[in-house]
Design a protein around this motif. Sequence first.
Motif, short mmCIF file in Angstrom:
data_model
loop_
_atom_site.label_atom_id
_atom_site.label_comp_id
_atom_site.label_asym_id
_atom_site.label_seq_id
_atom_site.Cartn_x
_atom_site.Cartn_y
_atom_site.Cartn_z
N LEU A 82 0.32 -1.14 0.46
CA LEU A 82 0.01 0.39 0.46
C LEU A 82 0.89 1.50 0.24
CD1 LEU A 82 -3.33 -1.02 3.15
CD2 LEU A 82 -3.19 -0.66 -0.17
N MET A 83 2.08 1.43 0.21
CA MET A 83 2.66 2.49 0.73
C MET A 83 3.50 2.65 -0.21
SD MET A 83 2.51 3.04 3.26
CE MET A 83 1.16 3.50 3.50
N ASN A 84 4.45 1.74 -1.69
CA ASN A 84 5.13 1.89 -2.47
C ASN A 84 5.29 1.09 -4.44
OD1 ASN A 84 7.08 1.40 0.06
ND2 ASN A 84 7.81 3.22 -0.27
N VAL A 85 4.90 1.81 -5.04
CA VAL A 85 4.07 1.32 -5.75
C VAL A 85 4.81 1.43 -7.17
CG1 VAL A 85 2.73 1.42 -7.87
CG2 VAL A 85 1.71 2.33 -5.11
N PRO A 86 5.95 0.58 -7.83
CA PRO A 86 6.79 0.31 -8.35
C PRO A 86 6.36 0.58 -9.91
CG PRO A 86 6.94 -1.27 -7.29
CD PRO A 86 6.02 -1.07 -7.28
N PHE A 87 6.72 0.81 -10.78
CA PHE A 87 6.02 0.73 -11.95
C PHE A 87 6.79 0.84 -13.50
CE2 PHE A 87 5.17 6.04 -13.15
CZ PHE A 87 4.82 5.53 -12.31
N VAL A 88 6.88 1.06 -14.45
CA VAL A 88 7.42 1.16 -15.66
C VAL A 88 7.03 0.98 -16.91
CG1 VAL A 88 9.24 -0.25 -14.72
CG2 VAL A 88 7.50 -1.60 -16.02
N THR A 89 7.38 1.65 -18.19
CA THR A 89 6.54 1.85 -19.37
C THR A 89 7.29 0.48 -20.08
OG1 THR A 89 8.50 3.18 -20.36
CG2 THR A 89 6.31 3.99 -18.99
N GLY A 90 8.19 -0.13 -19.88
CA GLY A 90 8.74 -1.17 -19.97
C GLY A 90 10.02 -0.40 -21.29
N ASP A 91 10.56 0.88 -21.38
CA ASP A 91 10.97 1.65 -22.35
C ASP A 91 11.92 2.54 -21.28
OD1 ASP A 91 12.88 3.17 -24.16
OD2 ASP A 91 10.88 3.23 -25.33
N LYS A 92 13.44 2.61 -21.39
CA LYS A 92 14.32 3.35 -20.15
C LYS A 92 13.99 4.07 -20.60
CE LYS A 92 17.20 -0.31 -18.63
NZ LYS A 92 18.64 -0.60 -18.62
#
Length: 361
Positions: free
Chosen positions: A295-305
Amino acid sequence: MGRVYNFSAGPAVLPEEVLQEAADEMLDYQGSGMSVMEMSHRSKVYDAIIKEAEADLRELMNIPDNYKVLFLQGGASQQFAMIPMNLMKNKKADYIVTGQWAKKAAKEAELYGEVNVVASSADKTFSYIPDCSDLPIDDDADYVYICENNTIYGTKFHTLPNTKGKTLVADISSCFLSEPVDVTKYGMLYGGVQKNVGPAGVVIAIIREDLITDDVLPGTPTMLRYKIHADADSLYNTPPCYGIYICGKVFKWLKKMGGLEEMQRRNVEKAKILYDYLDSSKLFHGTVEPSSRSLMNVPFVTGDKELDAKFVKEAEAAGFVNLKGHRTVGGMRASIYNAMPKEGVEALVAFMKKFEEENLK
Ligand SMILES: *Cc1c(COP(=O)(O)O)cnc(C)c1O
């Protein structure tokens, strides 16, 4: 003056009300004619500050009388050594490794005894919490160790491991006071406060009394013995006075907000806004197995650096700061601790939607 939306993993956002109160009391704390930074830790005024902080924390977390609350220094990292030095009577402990912090804790404990890693999620870059219902717990293990919320990877134990009767020790640095907790399930819980509670420099350890003894590993320095700090009510030497004072204010703020049940309700609501968007987005996606999400830390990516870097840069210019992911994971990470208002998460999601529209090929 402009305050940004600060998504830092730690040191992290604090309630604005608390900062304002501290500012108002900076030069003259309640008629004492001095700042809390300037007063003796043995004074009556300060004694009231630390005692009240402890009482409020006990009330918030419903801490039973047979647990001591210790205000310590040295960061959460110092506990990686203090725990084995004080608790490894058989010189054996079982560690569950779900990220960098648990890994570091296990490595430090190896300096003092035999460490068995009884479960790990290293195989999938720590993106999930392993099944801990039937682990090969050692009969002689002094304790079972977990990092309950993995700040870097964004996972959380939603069910505590089955320790088969062994003492559970948990690093709760990044989920401290984010939801109600049953303290009786643990022998010890501890956390650096700079993630969700206060300013860096304070570590709070909550330890069941029977675990606090003089029977420590030979050579354990006086300052690293829980018993020394417990017997002196955290005033064996000068404690991190100002940091404890700010923690005390945050405890009062939490009580005023409705306590940990209300914090949990808010945190679930806030996290849902972000996760729902990530699940529907065609550009961004979360990196964690849904059942293990924090609930506190939400990592996410686009897949493209390159696109990740562009997002972080544009977000910062728009007043959403510290969204860059941990150097070991890359991508982005939004830490949405207690003091991050719902409006901050809503504004971030609106910004992400706009970015998606502009950048989706
Ligand atoms: C930040 C963090 C630590 C390290 O804290 P320090 O106070 O810098 O030693 C340890 N464990 C967790 C879960 C953390 O988030």
